[in-house]
Design a protein around this motif. Structure first.
Motif, PDB file in Angstrom:
ATOM      1  N   SER A  50      -3.175  11.193  -1.211  1.00 51.93           N
ATOM      2  CA  SER A  50      -3.478  11.011   0.205  1.00 51.93           C
ATOM      3  C   SER A  50      -2.194  10.962   1.030  1.00 51.93           C
ATOM      4  O   SER A  50      -2.057  11.635   2.051  1.00 51.93           O
ATOM      5  CB  SER A  50      -4.278   9.709   0.366  1.00 51.93           C
ATOM      6  N   HIS A  51      -1.209  10.203   0.552  1.00 52.68           N
ATOM      7  CA  HIS A  51      -0.010   9.949   1.358  1.00 52.68           C
ATOM      8  C   HIS A  51       0.962  11.127   1.368  1.00 52.68           C
ATOM      9  O   HIS A  51       1.756  11.282   2.310  1.00 52.68           O
ATOM     10  CB  HIS A  51       0.675   8.678   0.841  1.00 52.68           C
ATOM     11  N   VAL A  52       0.919  11.977   0.350  1.00 53.24           N
ATOM     12  CA  VAL A  52       1.848  13.116   0.203  1.00 53.24           C
ATOM     13  C   VAL A  52       1.947  13.932   1.495  1.00 53.24           C
ATOM     14  O   VAL A  52       3.006  14.427   1.888  1.00 53.24           O
ATOM     15  CB  VAL A  52       1.417  14.042  -0.964  1.00 53.24           C
TER      16      VAL A  52
ATOM     17  N   GLY B  87       1.372   4.044  -2.709  1.00 54.09           N
ATOM     18  CA  GLY B  87       1.208   5.420  -2.239  1.00 54.09           C
ATOM     19  C   GLY B  87       2.239   6.376  -2.809  1.00 54.09           C
ATOM     20  O   GLY B  87       2.015   7.584  -2.849  1.00 54.09           O
ATOM     21  N   HIS B  88       3.387   5.830  -3.247  1.00 56.16           N
ATOM     22  CA  HIS B  88       4.414   6.688  -3.838  1.00 56.16           C
ATOM     23  C   HIS B  88       4.455   6.581  -5.352  1.00 56.16           C
ATOM     24  O   HIS B  88       5.081   7.402  -6.011  1.00 56.16           O
ATOM     25  CB  HIS B  88       5.798   6.330  -3.274  1.00 56.16           C
ATOM     26  N   ARG B  89       3.825   5.554  -5.917  1.00 55.18           N
ATOM     27  CA  ARG B  89       3.971   5.298  -7.352  1.00 55.18           C
ATOM     28  C   ARG B  89       2.677   5.496  -8.146  1.00 55.18           C
ATOM     29  O   ARG B  89       2.684   5.417  -9.369  1.00 55.18           O
ATOM     30  CB  ARG B  89       4.497   3.871  -7.583  1.00 55.18           C
TER      31      ARG B  89
ATOM     32  N   VAL C 298       0.855  -1.200   0.000  1.00 51.92           N
ATOM     33  CA  VAL C 298       0.000   0.000   0.000  1.00 51.92           C
ATOM     34  C   VAL C 298       0.890   1.250   0.000  1.00 51.92           C
ATOM     35  O   VAL C 298       0.639   2.215  -0.724  1.00 51.92           O
ATOM     36  CB  VAL C 298      -0.945   0.005   1.220  1.00 51.92           C
ATOM     37  N   HIS C 299       1.965   1.200   0.790  1.00 57.10           N
ATOM     38  CA  HIS C 299       2.875   2.339   0.881  1.00 57.10           C
ATOM     39  C   HIS C 299       3.598   2.550  -0.452  1.00 57.10           C
ATOM     40  O   HIS C 299       3.760   3.684  -0.917  1.00 57.10           O
ATOM     41  CB  HIS C 299       3.865   2.100   2.025  1.00 57.10           C
ATOM     42  N   ARG C 300       3.985   1.443  -1.087  1.00 55.02           N
ATOM     43  CA  ARG C 300       4.655   1.558  -2.387  1.00 55.02           C
ATOM     44  C   ARG C 300       3.706   2.138  -3.438  1.00 55.02           C
ATOM     45  O   ARG C 300       4.086   3.032  -4.204  1.00 55.02           O
ATOM     46  CB  ARG C 300       5.181   0.177  -2.817  1.00 55.02           C
TER      47      ARG C 300
ATOM     48  N   ALA D 132      15.747   7.949   5.538  1.00 56.52           N
ATOM     49  CA  ALA D 132      16.009   7.907   4.093  1.00 56.52           C
ATOM     50  C   ALA D 132      14.683   7.980   3.320  1.00 56.52           C
ATOM     51  O   ALA D 132      14.576   8.689   2.319  1.00 56.52           O
ATOM     52  CB  ALA D 132      16.783   6.650   3.730  1.00 56.52           C
ATOM     53  N   HIS D 133      13.670   7.266   3.825  1.00 58.02           N
ATOM     54  CA  HIS D 133      12.378   7.280   3.134  1.00 58.02           C
ATOM     55  C   HIS D 133      11.784   8.691   3.043  1.00 58.02           C
ATOM     56  O   HIS D 133      11.070   9.013   2.091  1.00 58.02           O
ATOM     57  CB  HIS D 133      11.384   6.343   3.827  1.00 58.02           C
ATOM     58  N   HIS D 134      12.073   9.528   4.044  1.00 58.80           N
ATOM     59  CA  HIS D 134      11.516  10.891   4.047  1.00 58.80           C
ATOM     60  C   HIS D 134      12.386  11.887   3.276  1.00 58.80           C
ATOM     61  O   HIS D 134      12.108  13.081   3.279  1.00 58.80           O
ATOM     62  CB  HIS D 134      11.325  11.390   5.478  1.00 58.80           C
TER      63      HIS D 134
ATOM     64  N   HIS E 247       1.872  13.019   4.544  1.00 61.68           N
ATOM     65  CA  HIS E 247       2.817  12.521   5.549  1.00 61.68           C
ATOM     66  C   HIS E 247       4.240  13.009   5.256  1.00 61.68           C
ATOM     67  O   HIS E 247       5.075  13.079   6.159  1.00 61.68           O
ATOM     68  CB  HIS E 247       2.767  10.990   5.596  1.00 61.68           C
ATOM     69  N   HIS E 248       4.510  13.348   3.999  1.00 64.66           N
ATOM     70  CA  HIS E 248       5.858  13.768   3.613  1.00 64.66           C
ATOM     71  C   HIS E 248       5.977  15.280   3.495  1.00 64.66           C
ATOM     72  O   HIS E 248       6.998  15.775   3.039  1.00 64.66           O
ATOM     73  CB  HIS E 248       6.243  13.110   2.290  1.00 64.66           C
ATOM     74  N   SER E 249       4.942  16.020   3.884  1.00 61.12           N
ATOM     75  CA  SER E 249       4.898  17.442   3.561  1.00 61.12           C
ATOM     76  C   SER E 249       5.655  18.324   4.543  1.00 61.12           C
ATOM     77  O   SER E 249       5.726  19.528   4.350  1.00 61.12           O
ATOM     78  CB  SER E 249       3.441  17.906   3.438  1.00 61.12           C
TER      79      SER E 249
HETATM   80 ZN   LIG Z   1       5.919   7.405   2.348  1.00 56.09          ZN
END
Ligand SMILES: [Zn+2]
Ligand SMILES: [Zn+2]
Lengths: 309, 129
Positions: A113-115, A104-106, A100-102, A195-197, A117-119
């Motif tokens: 929706s997931h953006v 969420g980025h692709r 789901v997370h992958r 690293a993910h962030h 969390h990285h904002s």
């Molecule tokens: Zn993420």
């Protein structure tokens, strides 16, 4: 048999622990003079996004729950509730989280929706709570369907998902550098998730793990944090707002505007919703692969190093 | 956990953490100490458009940045910085400077403080693009 199974809502129960842990991290940073950065509006925005996430769960949670209960009605399988079934459920749900997370980025539809969390450009325990308000609209609950159809009770699956989120809370910190080697090898850690962030080209689209980092190693998305490439937290195009409504909905608005432009083919409109973030019909934007290539043109010495292979 | 208890915890927790952060002095906005600062903030965000010049705002919380073929703006955002390319829409004049509205929904409007002389420089640079 287990139709009325209930588990505690662990995320709600963890709220006092979240508050205490944030205060402990703050004291740590203030006394040590290192280990992270806090800024008032950034932290408050993250906390408001977290509160909004819990609220949206209370208001919209019935949609996913209803879907899961329909599946539970359909399936003839019931694996019961023994502790080792819960353990297997936890591991399989962690695999579910990875995908789901992958996605969420692709997939831009899920990224919208997931953006959120990285904002933040910060990385501290409040960042962990900067969570989406619009997860229900990604329809990613379908990825949980196989778990329920093979006989894990929906309440157990949600319980495991809650534990997964709580695990991910404490790894949002710069106060912990590296953990013992065996932990870094198996578990998602502060270092892997930092690293993910990262918005550095090297770290784009890596380390999707929830609890176990083994999934990234298995599926080829693992990039270890590099001491000589300090993580620059945030988005490739950082947000210029602390307004929670703009943060929660900006990418959805972007999708709407892109899809409704004049003169596009149907395929192009669909690509704006479902292609990877950064796709554009006229090449005016860059996807993460193109950003990595552009970085290598500026820094050919990085060719072949972690995240660039 | 009952809803009122959860609500009290969440509201009290956010207010308490906000107050502590503020009292610790962590609300002070970022300021560019010089043009070099502004340019490195720009190039962190827009590495493919190297800066050719800059014009700091009067309070050093924003800077206009010129590059080959265009102009952009980089500004202080909490403890960090954000940058945007500037399109064709001119900024609005305000009592003490300029107001920029961005087409993307991910940016709030930005008010920049500019004294008379700085305002002239900014307007000229914006018109020259
Ligand atoms: Zn993420
Ligand atoms: Zn995270």
């Amino acid at each position: 048999m287990t139709d009325h199974l209930t588990y505690p809502d662990v995320v709600q129960l963890a709220v006092p622990f979240f508050i205490i842990a944030i205060l402990v991290e703050l004291v740590w940073i203030a006394t040590k003079g290192r280990g992270g950065r806090y800024e008032t509006r950034d932290a408050v925005t993250s906390l408001i996004m977290g509160a909004g996430n819990v609220t949206s769960g209370i208001l919209l949670g019935f949609i996913a729950w209803g879907f899961f209960m329909v599946l539970w009605e359909i399936t003839p399988l019931d694996l019961g509730t023994s502790w080792w079934i819960v353990l297997i459920c936890f591991v399989l749900d962690d695999l579910r989280y990875y995908w789901v997370h992958r996605f969420g980025h692709r997939i831009r539809w899920v990224w919208a929706s997931h953006v959120n969390h990285h904002s933040s450009q910060h990385y501290n325990l409040t960042t962990a709570l900067r969570q989406t308000w619009t997860g229900t609209f990604t329809f990613m609950m379908v990825v949980r369907a196989p778990l329920i159809l093979v006989g894990f009770h929906p309440a157990m699956v949600l319980f495991c998902g809650g534990l997964n989120l709580i695990y991910q809370f404490w790894i949002h910190t710069e106060a912990i550098n590296r953990l013992p080697r065996w932990v870094e090898a198996i578990m998602n850690t502060p270092s892997h998730h930092r690293a993910h962030h990262g918005r550095n080209p090297r770290y784009l689209d890596c380390n999707y793990a929830g609890v176990l980092i083994i999934w990234d190693k298995l599926f080829g998305t693992f990039v270890p944090e590099q001491d000589d490439d300090k993580v620059d937290y945030g988005l490739v195009h950082n947000l210029g707002t602390f307004n929670p409504l703009r943060i929660a909905f900006h990418e959805w608005v972007g999708i709407y505007r892109d899809m409704t432009q004049r003169g596009l083919t149907v395929r192009e409109r669909l690509m704006y919703a479902f292609a990877p973030p950064g796709w554009s019909h006229d090449g005016s934007r860059k996807s993460s692969d193109e950003l990595k290539q552009a970085h290598l043109r500026r820094h050919p010495e990085d060719k072949g190093s972690a995240g660039f292979s | 956990m009952t809803l009122p208890v959860l609500l009290a915890l969440v509201v009290g927790g956010i207010a308490g953490i906000a107050a502590i952060l503020h009292l610790m002095g962590l609300t002070t906005p970022y300021r560019f100490s010089n043009g070099h600062d502004a340019i490195s903030a720009w190039e962190r965000e827009v590495p493919e458009r190297p800066a050719t010049g800059f014009h700091l705002s009067s309070d050093s919380r924003a800077s206009l940045v010129t590059f080959e073929g265009g102009v952009g703006i980089v500004w202080s955002f909490g403890g960090d910085t954000v940058a945007r390319l500037l399109g064709d829409t001119p900024p609005q004049k305000t009592q003490n400077g300029l107001r920029f509205d961005f087409p993307d929904f991910g940016s709030s409007a930005l008010k920049v403080r500019l004294k008379e002389t700085d305002l002239d420089i900014w307007m000229k640079a914006l018109e020259a693009q």
